[in-house]
Design a protein around this motif. Structure first.
Motif, PDB file in Angstrom:
ATOM      1  N   ARG A  56       0.837  -1.197   0.000  1.00 14.87           N
ATOM      2  CA  ARG A  56       0.000   0.000   0.000  1.00 14.87           C
ATOM      3  C   ARG A  56       0.869   1.242   0.000  1.00 14.87           C
ATOM      4  O   ARG A  56       1.988   1.219   0.463  1.00 14.87           O
ATOM      5  CB  ARG A  56      -0.879   0.024   1.253  1.00 14.87           C
ATOM      6  N   ARG A  99       1.461   5.309   4.699  1.00 12.93           N
ATOM      7  CA  ARG A  99       0.650   6.261   5.443  1.00 12.93           C
ATOM      8  C   ARG A  99       1.553   7.252   6.151  1.00 12.93           C
ATOM      9  O   ARG A  99       2.497   6.849   6.828  1.00 12.93           O
ATOM     10  CB  ARG A  99      -0.202   5.531   6.476  1.00 12.93           C
ATOM     11  N   PRO A 100       1.217   8.519   6.039  1.00  9.47           N
ATOM     12  CA  PRO A 100       2.044   9.489   6.751  1.00  9.47           C
ATOM     13  C   PRO A 100       1.907   9.316   8.253  1.00  9.47           C
ATOM     14  O   PRO A 100       0.872   8.854   8.731  1.00  9.47           O
ATOM     15  CB  PRO A 100       1.473  10.837   6.313  1.00  9.47           C
ATOM     16  N   ALA A 101       2.949   9.708   8.979  1.00  8.86           N
ATOM     17  CA  ALA A 101       2.936   9.509  10.424  1.00  8.86           C
ATOM     18  C   ALA A 101       1.886  10.386  11.096  1.00  8.86           C
ATOM     19  O   ALA A 101       1.216   9.968  12.025  1.00  8.86           O
ATOM     20  CB  ALA A 101       4.311   9.820  10.987  1.00  8.86           C
ATOM     21  N   LEU A 149      -1.199  11.228  11.295  1.00 12.21           N
ATOM     22  CA  LEU A 149      -2.537  10.867  10.823  1.00 12.21           C
ATOM     23  C   LEU A 149      -3.609  11.770  11.414  1.00 12.21           C
ATOM     24  O   LEU A 149      -4.625  12.016  10.799  1.00 12.21           O
ATOM     25  CB  LEU A 149      -2.824   9.412  11.199  1.00 12.21           C
ATOM     26  N   SER A 181      -5.187  15.004   9.504  1.00 11.38           N
ATOM     27  CA  SER A 181      -5.634  14.765   8.142  1.00 11.38           C
ATOM     28  C   SER A 181      -6.555  15.894   7.696  1.00 11.38           C
ATOM     29  O   SER A 181      -7.186  16.555   8.508  1.00 11.38           O
ATOM     30  CB  SER A 181      -6.372  13.440   8.063  1.00 11.38           C
ATOM     31  N   LEU A 232      -6.145  11.451   0.688  1.00  5.56           N
ATOM     32  CA  LEU A 232      -7.088  10.867   1.653  1.00  5.56           C
ATOM     33  C   LEU A 232      -7.485   9.447   1.256  1.00  5.56           C
ATOM     34  O   LEU A 232      -7.566   8.549   2.097  1.00  5.56           O
ATOM     35  CB  LEU A 232      -8.374  11.693   1.667  1.00  5.56           C
ATOM     36  N   ILE A 233      -7.740   9.284  -0.032  1.00  2.86           N
ATOM     37  CA  ILE A 233      -8.167   7.966  -0.509  1.00  2.86           C
ATOM     38  C   ILE A 233      -7.078   6.940  -0.216  1.00  2.86           C
ATOM     39  O   ILE A 233      -7.338   5.853   0.296  1.00  2.86           O
ATOM     40  CB  ILE A 233      -8.491   8.012  -2.017  1.00  2.86           C
ATOM     41  N   GLN A 234      -5.836   7.344  -0.529  1.00  2.00           N
ATOM     42  CA  GLN A 234      -4.730   6.414  -0.290  1.00  2.00           C
ATOM     43  C   GLN A 234      -4.535   6.160   1.204  1.00  2.00           C
ATOM     44  O   GLN A 234      -4.209   5.063   1.625  1.00  2.00           O
ATOM     45  CB  GLN A 234      -3.444   6.979  -0.894  1.00  2.00           C
ATOM     46  N   HIS A 289      -6.854   6.496   3.706  1.00  2.00           N
ATOM     47  CA  HIS A 289      -7.957   5.928   4.477  1.00  2.00           C
ATOM     48  C   HIS A 289      -8.684   4.777   3.782  1.00  2.00           C
ATOM     49  O   HIS A 289      -9.685   4.301   4.289  1.00  2.00           O
ATOM     50  CB  HIS A 289      -8.987   7.018   4.790  1.00  2.00           C
ATOM     51  N   TRP A 290      -8.233   4.401   2.601  1.00  2.00           N
ATOM     52  CA  TRP A 290      -8.977   3.339   1.913  1.00  2.00           C
ATOM     53  C   TRP A 290      -9.048   2.121   2.820  1.00  2.00           C
ATOM     54  O   TRP A 290      -8.035   1.716   3.379  1.00  2.00           O
ATOM     55  CB  TRP A 290      -8.311   2.983   0.582  1.00  2.00           C
TER      56      TRP A 290
END
Lengths: 189, 117
Positions: free
Chosen positions: B6, B9-11, B13, B16, B32-34, B36-37
């Protein structure tokens, strides 16, 4: 990683009945198939059923994949989407929803406050995604979650690259407006 | 899904765009999609269930062999037919050859019989 056999080799071995090759394909692709099935169906239990269906088919008919028609993963997503839509047809009428029985926290484990904020964000985001039409959800999943190229995602969805682009634009527009709506409190699912 | 497959995710969070002012510009939205998907981590139990498929649904016979068998089913009648035709032709040739020799043989045998007598 470079020493691992590629998908075509593994499929050939599966066609010879080698369960070990099948096991490698499962380890390599099952999580992606499951994630995509879930994106299409919005229901974790149904997504597991569909994933199982896809892998039964892969085991029984490995030669159904034709390497000349595209990449194995593209074909796999195509098969998954068809299986998911067929499954949806069979259980039509049942409401699908994004369940939050899962997401495993990321490795960088945030503190309690951050975790709470993250949970709220994710619940909110999942709720918005669940309201998208299936095709738009599938398009977003393939491109942003599975990282497929536009061409591969279009092939997997059975649409032209231009149609895919349009699907993505509409999906993002709808998602944006859903996220902008005020969220009622007390229902995180 | 494996975290390695995947987008990372940025640290940070908690900060956001969803929380801070509902900023959903195109770039932010894609991010966001990437981010929180929904994950669909395959549980070990589910993976084990998938690994059991070859035991529950044996390939019998394996697909490639099945195809070879189908081809053989189509080819054997032709081979058999060809063999029969060849045998028939050879038989006909033999009968024909006997036919050529045949008329002379009884005469010779008769002459021989008379000679003996």
């Amino acid at each position: 990683m470079s020493t691992e056999p590629d998908d075509a080799d593994l499929l050939a071995a599966v066609a010879r009945g080698e369960a070990a090759a099948y096991a490698q394909l499962v380890a390599r692709h099952a999580p992606r198939v499951l994630a995509f099935a879930r994106a299409v169906l919005g229901n974790p239990t149904e997504a597991e059923d569909v994933t199982q269906e896809v892998f039964i088919r892969l085991w029984q008919r490995p030669l159904a994949f034709d390497a000349q028609r595209g990449a194995f993963t593209t074909w796999l997503f195509q098969v998954t989407r068809n299986a998911a839509l067929n499954h949806r047809e069979r259980v039509r009428g049942r409401e699908s929803a994004w369940d939050d029985d899962q997401p495993e926290p990321a490795d960088e484990s945030p503190g309690p406050e951050d975790a709470c904020a993250l949970a709220q964000d994710e619940a909110r985001f999942h709720a918005a995604v669940s309201q998208l039409p299936e095709r738009q959800r599938a398009a977003l999943a393939l491109v942003y979650s599975q990282g497929l190229s536009g061409q591969a995602a279009a092939t997997a969805l059975g649409v032209s690259p231009k149609a895919l682009e349009s699907l993505l634009i509409r999906a993002k527009r709808l998602l944006r407006s859903l996220l902008a709506e005020p969220q009622p409190h007390g229902d995180a699912t | 899904m494996k975290s390695s497959e995947r987008p990372e995710r940025p640290a940070a969070l908690a900060t956001s765009p969803l929380q801070d002012g509902r900023d959903a510009s195109p770039d932010a939205l894609e991010h966001l999609i990437q981010q929180h998907w929904p994950d669909a981590d395959a549980s070990p139990a589910f993976m084990a269930r998938l690994q059991q498929i070859p035991l529950q649904f044996p390939q019998s016979p394996p697909e490639r062999l099945r195809r070879a068998e189908l081809r053989a089913r189509l080819i054997w009648p032709w081979l058999l037919g060809g063999g029969l035709a060849t045998a028939s032709a050879l038989g006909g040739f033999a009968v024909g050859a006997l036919g050529l020799v045949g008329p002379a043989a009884p005469v010779d045998l008769t002459a021989l019989a008379f000679g003996v007598l």
